[in-house]
Design an enzyme around this catalytic site. Sequence first.
Site, short mmCIF file in Angstrom:
data_model
loop_
_atom_site.label_atom_id
_atom_site.label_comp_id
_atom_site.label_asym_id
_atom_site.label_seq_id
_atom_site.Cartn_x
_atom_site.Cartn_y
_atom_site.Cartn_z
N LYS A 105 -4.69 -53.70 29.07
CA LYS A 105 -6.13 -53.41 29.19
C LYS A 105 -6.36 -52.44 30.33
O LYS A 105 -7.10 -51.49 30.20
CB LYS A 105 -6.94 -54.69 29.49
CG LYS A 105 -7.24 -55.66 28.39
CD LYS A 105 -8.09 -55.16 27.29
CE LYS A 105 -7.31 -54.40 26.27
NZ LYS A 105 -6.96 -54.98 25.04
N CYS A 123 -8.61 -40.60 12.34
CA CYS A 123 -9.62 -39.80 11.65
C CYS A 123 -10.62 -40.70 10.90
O CYS A 123 -10.28 -41.79 10.47
CB CYS A 123 -8.95 -38.91 10.62
SG CYS A 123 -7.72 -37.83 11.33
N HIS A 135 14.79 -59.54 39.05
CA HIS A 135 15.79 -58.85 38.22
C HIS A 135 15.45 -57.38 38.05
O HIS A 135 15.96 -56.73 37.14
CB HIS A 135 15.91 -59.56 36.86
CG HIS A 135 16.34 -60.98 37.01
ND1 HIS A 135 17.64 -61.33 37.31
CD2 HIS A 135 15.63 -62.13 36.97
CE1 HIS A 135 17.72 -62.66 37.42
NE2 HIS A 135 16.50 -63.16 37.21
N TRP A 151 -8.52 -36.88 14.51
CA TRP A 151 -7.62 -37.28 15.60
C TRP A 151 -6.33 -36.55 15.31
O TRP A 151 -5.65 -36.85 14.32
CB TRP A 151 -7.45 -38.79 15.58
CG TRP A 151 -6.76 -39.36 16.77
CD1 TRP A 151 -7.33 -39.70 17.97
CD2 TRP A 151 -5.37 -39.72 16.89
NE1 TRP A 151 -6.38 -40.22 18.81
CE2 TRP A 151 -5.18 -40.25 18.17
CE3 TRP A 151 -4.28 -39.65 16.03
CZ2 TRP A 151 -3.94 -40.71 18.63
CZ3 TRP A 151 -3.04 -40.09 16.47
CH2 TRP A 151 -2.89 -40.61 17.76
N ARG A 170 -13.43 -44.89 16.49
CA ARG A 170 -12.05 -44.89 16.01
C ARG A 170 -11.16 -43.96 16.83
O ARG A 170 -9.94 -44.03 16.76
CB ARG A 170 -12.01 -44.43 14.54
CG ARG A 170 -12.66 -45.39 13.59
CD ARG A 170 -12.90 -44.73 12.25
NE ARG A 170 -11.70 -44.42 11.52
CZ ARG A 170 -11.14 -45.17 10.60
NH1 ARG A 170 -11.70 -46.31 10.29
NH2 ARG A 170 -10.04 -44.80 9.98
N GLU A 172 -4.89 -48.82 29.59
CA GLU A 172 -5.49 -48.02 28.52
C GLU A 172 -6.88 -47.48 28.86
O GLU A 172 -7.24 -46.41 28.37
CB GLU A 172 -5.53 -48.78 27.19
CG GLU A 172 -6.52 -49.92 27.11
CD GLU A 172 -6.58 -50.55 25.73
OE1 GLU A 172 -6.76 -51.76 25.65
OE2 GLU A 172 -6.43 -49.84 24.74
N LYS A 225 -8.96 -46.41 17.70
CA LYS A 225 -9.19 -47.84 17.47
C LYS A 225 -8.28 -48.36 16.36
O LYS A 225 -7.78 -49.47 16.42
CB LYS A 225 -10.65 -48.05 17.08
CG LYS A 225 -11.03 -49.50 16.82
CD LYS A 225 -11.05 -50.29 18.11
CE LYS A 225 -11.47 -51.73 17.92
NZ LYS A 225 -11.11 -52.54 19.10
N ASN A 274 -7.58 -38.16 5.71
CA ASN A 274 -6.99 -39.09 6.69
C ASN A 274 -5.55 -39.35 6.31
O ASN A 274 -5.22 -39.40 5.12
CB ASN A 274 -7.70 -40.45 6.65
CG ASN A 274 -9.01 -40.42 7.37
OD1 ASN A 274 -9.43 -39.38 7.87
ND2 ASN A 274 -9.67 -41.56 7.40
N GLY A 275 -4.71 -39.61 7.30
CA GLY A 275 -3.31 -39.94 7.01
C GLY A 275 -2.43 -38.70 7.06
O GLY A 275 -2.85 -37.64 7.53
N GLU A 293 -0.92 -58.36 28.35
CA GLU A 293 -2.21 -57.90 27.83
C GLU A 293 -3.11 -57.41 28.95
O GLU A 293 -3.81 -56.39 28.80
CB GLU A 293 -2.87 -59.04 27.03
CG GLU A 293 -4.25 -58.75 26.49
CD GLU A 293 -4.33 -57.55 25.55
OE1 GLU A 293 -3.29 -57.00 25.16
OE2 GLU A 293 -5.46 -57.13 25.24
O1 M6R Z 1 -5.94 -53.27 14.38
P1 M6R Z 1 -4.70 -53.79 15.02
O2 M6R Z 1 -4.88 -55.12 15.66
O3 M6R Z 1 -3.52 -53.79 14.10
O4 M6R Z 1 -4.37 -52.75 16.18
C1 M6R Z 1 -3.17 -52.80 16.88
C2 M6R Z 1 -3.27 -52.05 18.19
O5 M6R Z 1 -3.46 -50.68 17.95
C3 M6R Z 1 -4.43 -52.57 19.05
O6 M6R Z 1 -4.30 -53.93 19.26
C4 M6R Z 1 -4.45 -51.85 20.42
O7 M6R Z 1 -3.30 -52.13 21.14
C5 M6R Z 1 -5.70 -52.30 21.16
N1 M6R Z 1 -6.87 -51.64 20.64
C6 M6R Z 1 -5.60 -52.04 22.62
O8 M6R Z 1 -6.70 -52.59 23.28
#
Ligand code: M6R
Length: 615
Positions: free
Chosen positions: A490, A2, A509, A74, A27, A493, A610, A98-99, A486
């Site tokens: 990418k 949010c 394995h 959100w 976000r 997501e 985000k 928020n929260g 990673e």
């Molecule tokens: O702000 P942060 O680095 O703590 O965020 C952690 C994850 O939410 C963030 O790295 C997320 O996995 C990436 N946006 C994915 O691309």
Amino acid sequence: MCGIIGYAGLSPALPYLLKGLEQLEYRGYDSAGIAIMEESGPRVVKSVGSTARLKERIAGEQLPGSVGIGHTRWATHGAPSEANAHPQWAGPLYIVHNGIVENERVLREGLVADGEVFASDTDTETIVRLIYRTMKGGSGFSESVRRVLSLLEGSYSFLIAHADLEEPLIAVHRGAPLLLGACTHGVFVASDMTAFPVEVHSTIPLEKDDMVTIRADGRFEIISLAHSREREAKLVSRSHHGVHGKGEYPHYMFKEICEQPEMLGALLSGKIRRENGLLNVRFAAETEKVLSRARRIRIVGCGTSFHAGLLGKYRIESLAGIPVEVDIASEFRYRNPILDPENDLLIALTQSGETADTLAAIRMARASGVPTLALVNVEGSTATREADASIFLEAGPEFGVAATKTFLSQIAILTLIALRLSSDSRLAERTGLSKGGILEAFLKIPMLLDKSLSLSTGVTGIARRLAESRSVLFMGRGGDFPLALEGALKLKEITYIHAEGYAGGELKHGPLALVEEGTPVLSLLSPDPQLVPKMVSNMKETLSRGAFLISIGSDHYLDEFSPVSSMSLSLPDCPPVLFPLVAAVPLQLLAYHTACFKGLDVDRPRNLAKSVTVE
Ligand code: M6R
């Protein structure tokens, strides 16, 4: 997650709120809303879906009101719907939040038993109803807010507007980030500074338990509820560096990928210094202090930051000889880790500085007396305020939900930490190079990133193939293993294609069972003479099961991996410890172009936010 924006001052609030909401889109959100305090009474507009839709709904209305609040939601409590979108209200009170209020169910049940009728499923409505009831019992606005705060459990922040009063806005920080932004015509409140317009010259990061009362003309007072007294506002002048929108780029993600060579160049030039003719790594004094006493390093992070942490482990253990444990922050906080204040240093990786689980890990470490170092991209974020020392990622604002340049900065800084803590003899033994030699090569990496970026024809060819796939396996050994994780993250997501990363040696394995005719298997090959032959033999194992082999490796070993691959990208040669920096770029581009071929919303993938400020 949010986003909150609010304004009180001398100008009409509406344009600022709409622009602020647009800026908060990155976000992640599923609905949006605003409330403007007009002389004729508050005007509330909400909409499910984009902020553009919200704009359409309000187009043509004359709303000169100069106090207003806005929100991108959100969904947590209740589905994305107009009823659940914020602002929520009760009587003359309008709130955005928020929260999470963790004891919401009990509080709501109490209110319902007392005859309150709820219009939404949100914990937000519970807050505003509680405050309004307290006011009806005879307490003033701010007194009612304070009283209700003592009932609420959880980590949250809110901004509440009163339709009638001289002091129409109250902002409360109870764990979710909130800032004030000062300008000549009023004051803004927002959950992050990207929501502020350019005329905001200074920001004031609020601290946990701050409550701010704001007058209609923009004057305000910050009370620290923890200390029951007014607190001085610490103004931080605002840098506008990097807040330029997408420019000529089709997406933020592409822009952010392309910014990496310049970003890395600037980062390295600030950290690699020439002293008495020799190159060395230097951090700020407080960072040097916490690093110098570390006998064991505990790294925590989530998602991409966790992957960066894994890569950090490979580098720090190998080059500096210091044991490193890496945890997903949400696991660390609940698994009762054994912390040793005499020897441990906790390194928290969080680009936003606001990830709830990572902050919890910092707090746990501090409570046990373990020093903490945060690697953070957002200055003034909670992690920077709570950790003993911080290193800034210096990546500039990152709006694409997919982390790109912040990941590159994280792995660059962790490699620099490993080099800082390494001895010359150990480094020579592990890499065959002197510290000066590695740092010289490090300074050339931005140039190599430029070359990686120019591989776009090869990358788009592979992306076209991946766009037709249902599942992709990534594999690598050594530092390429975290990079494989990673790369898979990418891809999944932003393209919604199933993807997993594996260590090459793990294939037999279990994961090998997933390989069938045509399954894309993407291999990463650092120029490491020990690992390349092992990887090539893993590749052959998948090839004989029908895999469609894609490889990304160093030029130096092209003759080894290219003949077994259906498609390959060769990257400029560099020392193996630096290879992931160069190889991260084509992985990001692959995910990006694949998502574009599939016609997906690259910058705002479904279901993701985000900044993850709740558990
Ligand atoms: O702000 P942060 O680095 O703590 O965020 C952690 C994850 O939410 C963030 O790295 C997320 O996995 C990436 N946006 C994915 O691309």
